[in-house]
Motif scaffolding. Structure first.
Motif, PDB file in Angstrom:
ATOM      1  N   ALA A  75      54.089  93.532  40.110  1.00  0.00           N
ATOM      2  CA  ALA A  75      54.416  92.112  40.228  1.00  0.00           C
ATOM      3  C   ALA A  75      53.825  91.310  39.044  1.00  0.00           C
ATOM      4  O   ALA A  75      54.386  90.444  38.417  1.00  0.00           O
ATOM      5  CB  ALA A  75      53.916  91.639  41.442  1.00  0.00           C
ATOM      6  N   TYR A  78      55.752  92.317  35.942  1.00  0.00           N
ATOM      7  CA  TYR A  78      56.807  91.500  35.955  1.00  0.00           C
ATOM      8  C   TYR A  78      56.838  89.813  35.462  1.00  0.00           C
ATOM      9  O   TYR A  78      57.342  89.470  34.790  1.00  0.00           O
ATOM     10  CB  TYR A  78      57.379  91.667  37.413  1.00  0.00           C
ATOM     11  N   HIS A 154      59.572  90.133  43.884  1.00  0.00           N
ATOM     12  CA  HIS A 154      58.007  90.398  43.318  1.00  0.00           C
ATOM     13  C   HIS A 154      57.136  89.382  44.094  1.00  0.00           C
ATOM     14  O   HIS A 154      55.905  89.722  44.519  1.00  0.00           O
ATOM     15  CB  HIS A 154      57.723  90.164  42.075  1.00  0.00           C
ATOM     16  N   LYS A 157      56.379  91.107  47.290  1.00  0.00           N
ATOM     17  CA  LYS A 157      55.567  92.032  47.074  1.00  0.00           C
ATOM     18  C   LYS A 157      53.938  91.515  47.096  1.00  0.00           C
ATOM     19  O   LYS A 157      53.047  91.729  47.615  1.00  0.00           O
ATOM     20  CB  LYS A 157      55.725  92.815  45.837  1.00  0.00           C
TER      21      LYS A 157
END
Length: 169
Positions: A75, A78, A154, A157
């Motif tokens: 994450a 990202y 994300h 997550k």
């Protein structure tokens, strides 16, 4: 299409354009946020309120050592790519509207090469807090949640991983 989808599509036609997985991520996120908020900031009889200052304190108060799992690190990668292009702020960063008091902390936690896991977790949770605000205060609805799947995927997550650092109250 479910009854819920049909009702939502009437007031927001773009909803019907979203894939099922996109809708699920958007709808799943607030539930995870509530659990995170309770665990991280709803301790000792306190009213849960995961605002940026409370998030920073909650992470700072976690016992050492703090080790992030692969999902949290994924994450980070990202969000670093989404909000910064080779160190340059993207339009997505501007749209996130991080409070100036926390911008440096988020940038460091997402982008710095040598940074500890506690700073990374703080940065991720501050990003997720802004996504939450933008979702629940209508910013994301303005454009029908189009293009938000990866953000909420994300963010979920992050919440899934972060929740485990705090025991149930």
């Amino acid at each position: 299409m479910t009854d819920f989808d049909q009702r939502l599509a009437v007031i927001m036609p773009a909803w019907k354009e979203l894939k099922t997985e996109e809708k699920e991520e958007i709808l799943y996120f607030p539930v995870l946020w509530s659990i995170f908020e309770l665990r991280a900031t709803g301790r000792n009889g306190q009213q849960p309120n995961a605002n940026p200052r409370a998030i920073c304190k909650a992470v700072a108060d976690l016992p050492a050592p703090l080790v992030l799992n692969d999902e949290l690190l994924d994450a980070r990668k990202y969000f670093a790519g989404w909000y910064f292009d080779n160190g340059t702020e993207t339009t997505a960063w501007t749209a996130l509207r991080v409070d100036s008091a926390f911008k440096a902390r988020v940038k460091c936690g997402l982008s710095a090469k040598e940074v500890d896991d506690r700073k990374i977790l703080t940065a991720l949770l501050l990003v997720v807090n802004r996504l939450r605000n933008n979702l629940l205060h209508g910013t994301k609805a303005r454009y029908g949640f189009i293009g938000q799947y990866k953000n909420f995927h994300h963010a979920s997550k992050v919440l899934n991983g972060a929740i485990m650092f705090w025991p149930p109250p």
